[in-house]
Design a protein around this motif. Structure first.
Motif, PDB file in Angstrom:
ATOM      1  N   VAL A  41     -67.425  -4.336 -14.802  1.00 33.24           N
ATOM      2  CA  VAL A  41     -66.824  -5.514 -14.201  1.00 33.24           C
ATOM      3  C   VAL A  41     -67.790  -6.687 -14.372  1.00 33.24           C
ATOM      4  N   GLY A 105     -60.051  -9.133  -6.386  1.00 36.30           N
ATOM      5  CA  GLY A 105     -60.387  -8.115  -7.360  1.00 36.30           C
ATOM      6  C   GLY A 105     -59.135  -7.601  -8.036  1.00 36.30           C
ATOM      7  N   SER A 106     -59.308  -7.049  -9.196  1.00 37.52           N
ATOM      8  CA  SER A 106     -58.172  -6.583  -9.978  1.00 37.52           C
ATOM      9  C   SER A 106     -57.532  -5.327  -9.434  1.00 37.52           C
ATOM     10  N   THR A 115     -63.278  -5.293 -16.938  1.00 40.80           N
ATOM     11  CA  THR A 115     -62.549  -6.364 -16.266  1.00 40.80           C
ATOM     12  C   THR A 115     -63.455  -7.569 -16.088  1.00 40.80           C
ATOM     13  N   GLU A 117     -63.855 -10.799 -13.503  1.00 41.44           N
ATOM     14  CA  GLU A 117     -63.462 -11.374 -12.217  1.00 41.44           C
ATOM     15  C   GLU A 117     -64.085 -12.763 -12.114  1.00 41.44           C
ATOM     16  N   GLY A 126     -58.785 -11.804 -11.166  1.00 42.42           N
ATOM     17  CA  GLY A 126     -59.175 -10.775 -12.107  1.00 42.42           C
ATOM     18  C   GLY A 126     -58.335 -10.771 -13.357  1.00 42.42           C
TER      19      GLY A 126
END
Length: 131
Positions: A41, A105-106, A115, A117, A126
């Motif tokens: 992330v 958040g995703s 990902t 963010e 996200g």
């Protein structure tokens, strides 16, 4: 007899070539982290102010744990990685310099996912699979 020797030599050469290729591929996959249950992330601060604390809480298989960044200056980004044995989800909490806390958040993630963010002044957005 000469044909048999050439055939045996060719077979041994093919086996060695295949074995060397397999070992080279395994070493490459291991050093690059391919096929590992790690979620990546990237957190980007576009809030216009410094962030004093970023906490990523992930849940998988009925367990929860956290990954933390102590600070993230405006315009800066950082990468968080965590082990995800099973499919699960995560949430990000960011504390801005003025004391406000944003959450977002995703959500869903499983091993191998990446990902991005983006933390703005009002929310966390996200983009799953964006890296």
């Amino acid at each position: 007899m000469k044909r048999v020797s050439i055939l045996i030599a060719a077979t041994i050469g093919a086996i060695l070539f295949t074995g060397i290729g397999f070992v080279t591929g395994a070493i490459t996959a291991g050093t690059r982290g391919w096929f590992t249950p790690v979620v990546r992330v990237v957190v980007e601060n576009q809030s216009g102010e410094d962030i004093t604390n970023v906490v990523l809480t992930h849940r998988a298989g009925g367990q929860a744990s956290t990954v933390q960044l102590p600070a993230l200056e405006n315009g800066q980004s950082a990468e968080l990685r965590y082990y995800a044995g099973n499919a699960g989800g995560y949430e990000i909490s960011a504390t801005l310099a003025d004391g406000r806390t944003l959450k977002g958040g995703s959500g869903y993630a499983e091993g191998g996912n990446s990902t991005r963010e983006v933390i703005t002044a009002s929310k966390i957005t996200g983009s799953p699979g964006s890296l």
